[in-house]
Design a protein around this motif. Structure first.
Motif, PDB file in Angstrom:
ATOM      1  N   SER A   4     -10.368  -9.604 -14.421  1.00 49.52           N
ATOM      2  CA  SER A   4      -9.849  -8.246 -14.599  1.00 49.52           C
ATOM      3  C   SER A   4      -8.365  -8.219 -14.256  1.00 49.52           C
ATOM      4  CB  SER A   4     -10.628  -7.279 -13.723  1.00 49.52           C
ATOM      5  OG  SER A   4     -10.514  -7.710 -12.398  1.00 49.52           O
ATOM      6  N   ALA A   5      -7.685  -7.212 -14.788  1.00 44.66           N
ATOM      7  CA  ALA A   5      -6.239  -7.090 -14.561  1.00 44.66           C
ATOM      8  C   ALA A   5      -5.974  -6.822 -13.080  1.00 44.66           C
ATOM      9  CB  ALA A   5      -5.714  -5.950 -15.408  1.00 44.66           C
ATOM     10  N   GLU A   7      -5.111  -4.560 -10.546  1.00 43.56           N
ATOM     11  CA  GLU A   7      -5.194  -3.098 -10.543  1.00 43.56           C
ATOM     12  C   GLU A   7      -4.275  -2.487  -9.476  1.00 43.56           C
ATOM     13  OE1 GLU A   7      -6.703   0.821 -10.066  1.00 43.56           O
ATOM     14  OE2 GLU A   7      -6.995  -0.701  -8.515  1.00 43.56           O
ATOM     15  N   THR A   8      -4.012  -3.248  -8.425  1.00 48.40           N
ATOM     16  CA  THR A   8      -3.266  -2.706  -7.284  1.00 48.40           C
ATOM     17  C   THR A   8      -2.002  -3.515  -7.035  1.00 48.40           C
ATOM     18  OG1 THR A   8      -5.340  -2.023  -6.276  1.00 48.40           O
ATOM     19  CG2 THR A   8      -3.425  -2.143  -4.812  1.00 48.40           C
ATOM     20  N   GLY A  51      -0.226  -3.423 -15.813  1.00 43.35           N
ATOM     21  CA  GLY A  51      -1.611  -2.946 -15.770  1.00 43.35           C
ATOM     22  C   GLY A  51      -2.031  -2.298 -14.463  1.00 43.35           C
ATOM     23  N   ALA A  52      -1.115  -2.183 -13.490  1.00 39.59           N
ATOM     24  CA  ALA A  52      -1.494  -1.596 -12.197  1.00 39.59           C
ATOM     25  C   ALA A  52      -1.773  -0.109 -12.346  1.00 39.59           C
ATOM     26  CB  ALA A  52      -0.387  -1.809 -11.176  1.00 39.59           C
ATOM     27  N   ARG A  53      -2.759   0.376 -11.606  1.00 42.77           N
ATOM     28  CA  ARG A  53      -3.088   1.797 -11.597  1.00 42.77           C
ATOM     29  C   ARG A  53      -3.004   2.379 -10.189  1.00 42.77           C
ATOM     30  NH1 ARG A  53      -1.489   1.328 -15.497  1.00 42.77           N
ATOM     31  NH2 ARG A  53      -2.343   1.387 -17.589  1.00 42.77           N
ATOM     32  N   THR A  54      -3.095   1.538  -9.181  1.00 46.97           N
ATOM     33  CA  THR A  54      -2.961   2.003  -7.797  1.00 46.97           C
ATOM     34  C   THR A  54      -1.724   1.357  -7.188  1.00 46.97           C
ATOM     35  OG1 THR A  54      -5.343   2.221  -7.591  1.00 46.97           O
ATOM     36  CG2 THR A  54      -4.099   2.116  -5.533  1.00 46.97           C
ATOM     37  N   LYS A 127      -9.744  -7.506  -3.100  1.00 45.40           N
ATOM     38  CA  LYS A 127      -9.395  -7.806  -4.501  1.00 45.40           C
ATOM     39  C   LYS A 127      -8.054  -8.531  -4.546  1.00 45.40           C
ATOM     40  CE  LYS A 127      -8.752  -3.676  -5.994  1.00 45.40           C
ATOM     41  NZ  LYS A 127      -8.783  -2.495  -5.209  1.00 45.40           N
ATOM     42  N   PHE A 129      -4.250  -8.856  -5.652  1.00 39.88           N
ATOM     43  CA  PHE A 129      -3.283  -7.748  -5.776  1.00 39.88           C
ATOM     44  C   PHE A 129      -1.893  -8.325  -6.002  1.00 39.88           C
ATOM     45  CE2 PHE A 129      -1.286  -8.209  -1.578  1.00 39.88           C
ATOM     46  CZ  PHE A 129      -2.204  -9.050  -0.956  1.00 39.88           C
TER      47      PHE A 129
END
Ligand code: UTP
Length: 295
Positions: A4-5, A7-8, A51-54, A127, A129
């Motif tokens: 997965s990308a 995310e953080t 691709g980060a969302r957080t 995860k 990061f």
């Protein structure tokens, strides 16, 4: 295998910024603007493009300016709307795109970059990061360095850090990597890493620049990393253990790096970004030419 990308992404912004005092007395150095955008916003845009969302900000005593920058600005927005300044309203609202989540954690004392990253642990969880040091500004067109690192991580599942070749006489200013035999590629497997080696002790001239993707194992390693002679916990020391345990890659990125933690690097970035600015570029170039003629 596809992973997965990332995310953080963590942004350590709790340094004292002593080289920029008094500008950094009440606001972090990451809020210094390059033309019209603060350094931290370039970094946030890079993370989102990867691709980060957080977004996790590790802040210090000057956290207010930064929190306010990524918050709603009701009064300003109302004022701009009343004056019919739609362009400016869009600029202000566009600072943080929809769907992006900002979280803040305080580093109570500036105990080093490693300690700052460890402060983010409760917000990152278990995860992999990213980490971006916003004062390392990198212009890399439509393939920002964090995106390049994320692609590598997705392919290998290994931690990956960005490096660039520096003058061999300057190795004592950086973390420097020792790599497996030169492969002719931009990615290398890292054999070791040393913090600020003297040129005669440096394993290479490849210096670490502020972009990392790290597996969560780094948190446990940071917890057991002893402070250095200045009482700071160095991220480099924990990465050295990660190399031994899990393997780490490095990327010689394509792009122009500006060390905006130093005044000279900051001024270089300002000049280049002003010259490339769609509205200012031509006038600024003319101004520089005139100065050269009159000097
Ligand atoms: P620097 O080594 O550039 O230190 O930090 P600094 O304190 O920011 O600046 P000077 O040297 O006093 O001028 C590298 C990055 O690590 C963060 C900084 O905000 C910067 O992004 N950092 C450093 C922390 O978040 N906490 C720390 O304790 C140290």
């Amino acid at each position: 295998m596809t992973r997965s990308a990332i995310e953080t992404v963590v942004f350590p912004v709790a340094g004292l910024g002593t080289r920029f005092l008094p500008a950094t007395k009440a606001s972090p150095k990451e809020m210094l603007p390059i033309v019209d955008k603060p350094l931290i916003q370039y970094a946030v845009e890079e993370a989102i493009a990867a691709g980060a969302r957080t977004l996790v900000f590790v802040t210090g005593r000057t956290k207010r300016a930064l929190e306010d920058h990524f918050d709603m600005a009701y009064e300003l927005e109302t004022e701009l709307a009343q004056r019919g300044k739609q362009d400016l309203l869009d600029t202000v609202r566009g600072v943080l795109p929809e769907g992006i989540h900002c979280v803040y954690v305080r580093q109570r004392e500036a105990l080093g970059l490693g300690h700052a990253v460890l402060c983010a642990r409760p917000l990152v969880g278990d995860k992999p990061f990213g980490v971006i040091l916003a004062d390392d500004l990198i212009e890399a067109g439509d393939r920002p360095v964090m995106m390049q690192l994320a692609e590598r991580y997705a392919a290998t599942g290994r931690s990956v850090i960005s490096v660039e070749a520096v003058e061999p006489s300057r190795t004592q200013h950086y973390g420097v990597v020792d790599i497996e035999a030169e492969s002719g590629e931009r990615f290398h497997s890292v054999r070791g890493i040393v913090e600020k080696p003297a040129p005669e002790d440096a394993p290479s001239n490849l210096a670490v620049v502020g972009r990392y993707i790290l597996t969560p194992r780094i948190f446990q390693l940071l917890e057991t990393t002893a402070p250095d002679h200045r009482g700071e916990i160095q991220l480099t020391d924990a990465i050295a253990s990660l190399i031994d345990e899990q393997g780490v890659d490095c990327l010689e990125f394509e792009g122009t790096h500006y060390d905006c933690g130093s005044k000279l690097g900051y001024l270089r970035a300002t000049v280049d970004y002003a010259l490339n600015h769609p509205e200012l570029g031509a006038d600024f170039a003319a101004f520089l030419r005139d100065r050269e003629v009159s000097a």
